[in-house]
Design a protein around this motif. Structure first.
Motif, PDB file in Angstrom:
ATOM      1  N   MET A 300     -20.078  18.488 -27.640  1.00 35.46           N
ATOM      2  CA  MET A 300     -20.542  19.865 -27.652  1.00 35.46           C
ATOM      3  C   MET A 300     -19.338  20.802 -27.743  1.00 35.46           C
ATOM      4  O   MET A 300     -18.433  20.740 -26.905  1.00 35.46           O
ATOM      5  N   LYS A 301     -19.304  21.644 -28.743  1.00 35.38           N
ATOM      6  CA  LYS A 301     -18.169  22.545 -28.932  1.00 35.38           C
ATOM      7  C   LYS A 301     -18.584  23.997 -28.681  1.00 35.38           C
ATOM      8  O   LYS A 301     -19.714  24.393 -28.961  1.00 35.38           O
ATOM      9  N   GLU A 302     -17.648  24.750 -28.127  1.00 40.31           N
ATOM     10  CA  GLU A 302     -17.910  26.162 -27.882  1.00 40.31           C
ATOM     11  C   GLU A 302     -17.662  26.950 -29.161  1.00 40.31           C
ATOM     12  O   GLU A 302     -16.672  26.731 -29.869  1.00 40.31           O
ATOM     13  N   VAL A 303     -18.566  27.866 -29.463  1.00 46.12           N
ATOM     14  CA  VAL A 303     -18.426  28.724 -30.632  1.00 46.12           C
ATOM     15  C   VAL A 303     -18.541  30.179 -30.186  1.00 46.12           C
ATOM     16  O   VAL A 303     -19.082  30.487 -29.122  1.00 46.12           O
ATOM     17  N   GLN A 304     -18.025  31.050 -31.004  1.00 45.28           N
ATOM     18  CA  GLN A 304     -18.125  32.484 -30.768  1.00 45.28           C
ATOM     19  C   GLN A 304     -19.175  33.062 -31.719  1.00 45.28           C
ATOM     20  O   GLN A 304     -19.097  32.853 -32.927  1.00 45.28           O
ATOM     21  N   VAL A 305     -20.159  33.742 -31.176  1.00 47.04           N
ATOM     22  CA  VAL A 305     -21.215  34.323 -32.000  1.00 47.04           C
ATOM     23  C   VAL A 305     -21.383  35.787 -31.640  1.00 47.04           C
ATOM     24  O   VAL A 305     -21.036  36.215 -30.529  1.00 47.04           O
ATOM     25  N   SER A 306     -21.897  36.551 -32.598  1.00 53.20           N
ATOM     26  CA  SER A 306     -22.226  37.940 -32.288  1.00 53.20           C
ATOM     27  C   SER A 306     -23.443  37.959 -31.369  1.00 53.20           C
ATOM     28  O   SER A 306     -24.222  37.004 -31.329  1.00 53.20           O
TER      29      SER A 306
END
Length: 466
Positions: A300-306
């Protein structure tokens, strides 16, 4: 920063349940027994006087029923019943028309007096006699409330002969059946601990059927084919995920390692779960494909989203805790997190917050997330990232839980009404219970109150963690 994932918190909870025949049951049944015994002993003379003065009782306590409608910041609250003492939080049926909960009838001190505890000369049998008396007096059962016609139905009745206690309830997607975990009160210190049992009850036919032994925390798959459970290993604080056939209870698959936090996908043939290893690199999420039993590791990877404006119930919400461990002595912080298992990523909706809270799910068309602090509910609005009060701790003290219905527009609450005042004498006349209530979320009322950067509670006591 040192972090403690909510999966670890879930493991602690599972471990507490897996040690459970003694700890879990005495926590609910034993505490009730001690409370009742203390009241009986301390108030015996007062109870006798009350019994001899029925006219006074009627005048003093006959005209203050539980209010049927209570207005809160998030909407109106309707009382479903105040005749029960629920133990775990209620569980909504898939269609949202009924609620199932493990409960005991309203506990009355007079009823305990009419059935005094047994006096056994042989101390070797005193615990057994007391446990049997407790089970008979409290009469635990699974109750189903019909929110359409207002009726009640008993789905499972505990047996005092076997010292049973229904501890957990889960609905099947068809709404006709419920899975019930039945635990046992130990009769004495020397007795070998009896494992919990999993029963399936056909509600319409009122037919209970034992499905399996040594499993807890059932989660029925969306296609009704499987039931994911926790199976205690016998080691302290350790259990494993196992999958049962929902028809005959046969074991389809079992994880060989300490594991927990099972999550079904929408189709019902894929189960996500977490493995706990001493080596943190070996821990992590796994994907189980049924019926083949194929297991694959997930990263599971962390992502940046609006900032999203809408979420769905398919996305898992959690609130991990960070810091607060002994080595670094950092202040604990909490963040609202969204996980997408199918895509293998997660992201955070909030910055680190100092107030303890937990997610109850997506509500009001996916535009809000309902969260719970120690005594109150808040709605986190995705559009502006603010928390809006839903309940007022001064007039509604949350007890065992707050559960969202499948539509995300109603909340089942179990709590107390501080406005009624605390009166120890009322125990002798009306008994001890906690109202089961339905809160109808009202977005207009929610937005009429100011929003806050985090769900800060009004008093120091409310800021304490559960």
């Amino acid at each position: 920063m040192n972090s403690r994932d909510d999966s670890t918190n879930e493991s602690d909870r599972q471990a507490g349940l897996s040690t459970g025949g003694k700890c879990g049951l005495w926590a609910c049944g034993g505490c009730a027994f001690l409370l009742a015994a203390a009241i009986v002993v301390s108030g015996l003379l007062l109870a006798r006087w009350l019994a001899d003065n029925p006219e006074t009782l009627s005048k003093l306590y006959g005209g203050q029923p539980t209010p049927q409608i209570l207005l809160q910041p998030g909407g109106p609250v309707r009382t479903v019943s105040d005749e029960w003492m629920p133990m775990p939080a209620p569980v909504w049926s898939p269609d949202g028309g009924r609620i199932a909960v493990s409960a005991t009838p309203k506990i009355s001190v007079f009823s305990f007096m009419r059935r005094p505890p047994p006096m056994v000369i042989d101390p070797r049998h005193q615990q057994e006699a007391s446990a049997r008396w407790l089970t008979e007096a409290m009469s635990p059962r699974v109750v189903i409330f019909d929110l359409v016609d207002g009726g009640e139905r008993i789905a499972y009745q505990a047996s005092a002969e076997r010292m049973q206690w229904p501890a957990e309830v889960a609905w099947f997607p068809d709404g006709r059946r419920v899975a019930v975990v039945v635990e046992h009160i130990p009769m004495n210190e020397e007795q070998q601990e009896m494992p919990p049992e999993l029963w399936v009850v056909d509600i319409e036919k009122n037919e209970p059927c034992k499905l399996a032994d040594k499993v807890q925390m059932p989660q029925v798959s969306p296609n009704s084919r499987w039931i994911a459970c926790q199976q205690p290993t016998g080691k302290e604080y350790e259990s494993v995920v196992t999958v049962l056939d929902a028809e005959d209870g046969s074991q389809v698959w079992v994880c060989p390692k300490d594991s927990g936090h099972p999550v079904w996908d929408a189709g019902g043939d894929v189960l996500y779960f977490c493995i706990y290893e001493k080596d943190s690199d070996a821990s992590g999420w796994r994907k189980l494909e049924l019926p083949a039993g194929k297991v694959t590791a997930m990263r599971m990877k962390e992502v940046q989203v609006s900032r999203p404006t809408r979420l769905t119930s398919a996305q898992e919400l959690s609130v991990p805790c960070y810091g607060g461990s002994a080595p670094d002595k950092e202040e604990r912080t909490y963040r609202l997190r969204v996980r997408n298992f199918a895509q293998g990523y997660y992201y955070y909706l909030t910055p680190p917050l100092g107030t303890y809270f937990r997610s109850c799910g997506v509500c009001l068309g996916g535009r809000y997330v309902l969260v719970r602090t120690r005594k109150a509910l808040w709605a986190y609005r995705l559009a502006d990232g603010k928390f809006y009060p839903v309940t007022d701790p001064a007039s509604l003290d949350l007890g065992w839980g707050a559960e969202l219905d499948p539509s995300g527009t109603r909340v089942c609450l179990v709590g107390d009404l501080p406005l009624a005042g605390e009166d120890i004498f009322r125990v002798f006349t009306t008994g001890i219970s906690m109202p089961v209530m339905i809160l109808q979320l009202d977005e207009e009322r929610i937005l009429s109150r100011p929003g806050y950067a985090e769900p800060v509670l009004p008093s120091f006591d409310d800021q304490e963690e559960d």
